[in-house]
Design a protein around this motif. Sequence first.
Motif, PDB file in Angstrom:
ATOM      1  N   ALA A   1       0.755  -1.245   0.010  1.00  0.00           N
ATOM      2  CA  ALA A   1      -0.061  -0.005  -0.074  1.00  0.00           C
ATOM      3  C   ALA A   1       0.975   1.311   0.017  1.00  0.00           C
ATOM      4  O   ALA A   1       1.946   1.220   0.667  1.00  0.00           O
ATOM      5  CB  ALA A   1      -0.939  -0.190   1.269  1.00  0.00           C
TER       6      ALA A   1
ATOM      7  N   LYS B   1       0.716   1.157   5.472  1.00  0.00           N
ATOM      8  CA  LYS B   1      -0.059   0.979   6.909  1.00  0.00           C
ATOM      9  C   LYS B   1       0.935   1.658   7.876  1.00  0.00           C
ATOM     10  O   LYS B   1       1.746   1.281   8.008  1.00  0.00           O
ATOM     11  CB  LYS B   1      -0.343  -0.413   6.918  1.00  0.00           C
ATOM     12  CG  LYS B   1      -1.199  -0.744   8.286  1.00  0.00           C
ATOM     13  CD  LYS B   1      -1.423  -2.186   8.288  1.00  0.00           C
ATOM     14  CE  LYS B   1      -2.228  -2.743   9.517  1.00  0.00           C
ATOM     15  NZ  LYS B   1      -2.364  -3.921   9.834  1.00  0.00           N
TER      16      LYS B   1
ATOM     17  N   THR C   1      -7.956   7.014   7.228  1.00  0.00           N
ATOM     18  CA  THR C   1      -8.354   5.792   7.185  1.00  0.00           C
ATOM     19  C   THR C   1      -8.670   5.340   5.668  1.00  0.00           C
ATOM     20  O   THR C   1      -9.536   6.023   4.954  1.00  0.00           O
ATOM     21  CB  THR C   1      -9.309   5.423   8.016  1.00  0.00           C
ATOM     22  OG1 THR C   1      -9.074   5.665   9.373  1.00  0.00           O
ATOM     23  CG2 THR C   1      -9.788   3.841   8.042  1.00  0.00           C
TER      24      THR C   1
ATOM     25  N   SER D   1      -9.198  -2.317   6.023  1.00  0.00           N
ATOM     26  CA  SER D   1      -8.652  -1.000   6.309  1.00  0.00           C
ATOM     27  C   SER D   1      -7.274  -0.703   7.017  1.00  0.00           C
ATOM     28  O   SER D   1      -6.971  -1.833   7.727  1.00  0.00           O
ATOM     29  CB  SER D   1      -9.726  -0.279   6.897  1.00  0.00           C
ATOM     30  OG  SER D   1      -9.906  -0.739   8.426  1.00  0.00           O
ATOM     31  N   TYR D   2      -6.852   0.257   6.981  1.00  0.00           N
ATOM     32  CA  TYR D   2      -5.709   0.704   7.754  1.00  0.00           C
ATOM     33  C   TYR D   2      -5.472   2.113   7.743  1.00  0.00           C
ATOM     34  O   TYR D   2      -6.398   2.915   7.073  1.00  0.00           O
ATOM     35  CB  TYR D   2      -4.303   0.254   6.994  1.00  0.00           C
ATOM     36  CG  TYR D   2      -4.119   0.749   5.592  1.00  0.00           C
ATOM     37  CD1 TYR D   2      -2.998   1.957   5.696  1.00  0.00           C
ATOM     38  CD2 TYR D   2      -4.327   0.539   4.420  1.00  0.00           C
ATOM     39  CE1 TYR D   2      -2.785   2.526   4.359  1.00  0.00           C
ATOM     40  CE2 TYR D   2      -3.951   1.006   3.074  1.00  0.00           C
ATOM     41  CZ  TYR D   2      -3.167   2.153   3.174  1.00  0.00           C
ATOM     42  OH  TYR D   2      -2.767   2.679   2.127  1.00  0.00           O
ATOM     43  N   LYS D   3      -4.560   2.579   8.568  1.00  0.00           N
ATOM     44  CA  LYS D   3      -4.419   4.158   8.761  1.00  0.00           C
ATOM     45  C   LYS D   3      -3.148   4.714   8.502  1.00  0.00           C
ATOM     46  O   LYS D   3      -1.954   3.919   8.600  1.00  0.00           O
ATOM     47  CB  LYS D   3      -4.859   4.490  10.236  1.00  0.00           C
ATOM     48  CG  LYS D   3      -6.336   4.106  10.703  1.00  0.00           C
ATOM     49  CD  LYS D   3      -6.396   4.829  12.062  1.00  0.00           C
ATOM     50  CE  LYS D   3      -7.773   4.333  12.401  1.00  0.00           C
ATOM     51  NZ  LYS D   3      -8.299   4.786  13.789  1.00  0.00           N
ATOM     52  N   PHE D   4      -3.065   5.874   8.005  1.00  0.00           N
ATOM     53  CA  PHE D   4      -1.817   6.562   8.061  1.00  0.00           C
ATOM     54  C   PHE D   4      -1.967   8.193   8.148  1.00  0.00           C
ATOM     55  O   PHE D   4      -3.217   8.581   8.482  1.00  0.00           O
ATOM     56  CB  PHE D   4      -1.295   6.496   6.400  1.00  0.00           C
ATOM     57  CG  PHE D   4      -2.049   7.440   5.427  1.00  0.00           C
ATOM     58  CD1 PHE D   4      -1.744   8.681   5.158  1.00  0.00           C
ATOM     59  CD2 PHE D   4      -3.203   6.779   4.985  1.00  0.00           C
ATOM     60  CE1 PHE D   4      -2.387   9.207   4.383  1.00  0.00           C
ATOM     61  CE2 PHE D   4      -3.933   7.393   3.866  1.00  0.00           C
ATOM     62  CZ  PHE D   4      -3.578   8.697   3.543  1.00  0.00           C
TER      63      PHE D   4
END
Length: 200
Positions: free
Chosen positions: A34, A38, A98, A114-117
């Motif tokens: 990604a 992530k 997100t 899902s993932y966050k940055f």
Amino acid sequence: MSKPLTRLLVALAALLAVLLPGAPAFAHNALAEATPAKGATVKKAPTSVKLRFLQKLNPDYTTITVSGSSGKVDASDPEVDGKTGSVTFDALPNGAYTVAYRVVSEDGHTVQGSYKFTVADPAASSSESTEPTPAPDESLVAVDPPATSATASAPAADLASSSGDDGGSGNSALWITLAVIVVGLLGLGGFLFARHRRAG
């Protein structure tokens, strides 16, 4: 059946028992890479999110969304190129975001996650701090003149109405005074006339 052959068959059966349940999992798709990554903190505001999977994606069933503290980011429709899906948008302000995705691979299996940055762009933070300042000044210039004219017109209307009321009440008092005087004079005249008749 000899013991060596029996042991070999038992070993093969154990090996198949371990591998076969995991075979469907290997066939399913999964997120491989990604951008932004992530949990990453990027120093330059990104304008896109790219997700690469293990298998080719079905363009008709690929969904990628980006959300921040203010809600969903206005992004383009997902573009699919083989195993990669991506969306583009305007440069993101500083903050936490997100990424949520839902894709369907060649085997028809649905994969979602899902993932966050985080965005920590020094240039973006400094530009945001200086932009909002002129807005209140412009709104004050547009709002103040109507408020002032409305305030000035209110006392003028009050003075006009009050002066009209005073004139009406003054005229009424004058007529009442004249009527009282006339009635008094008539009464005095009648009294003197009656007294004169008794004396005569």
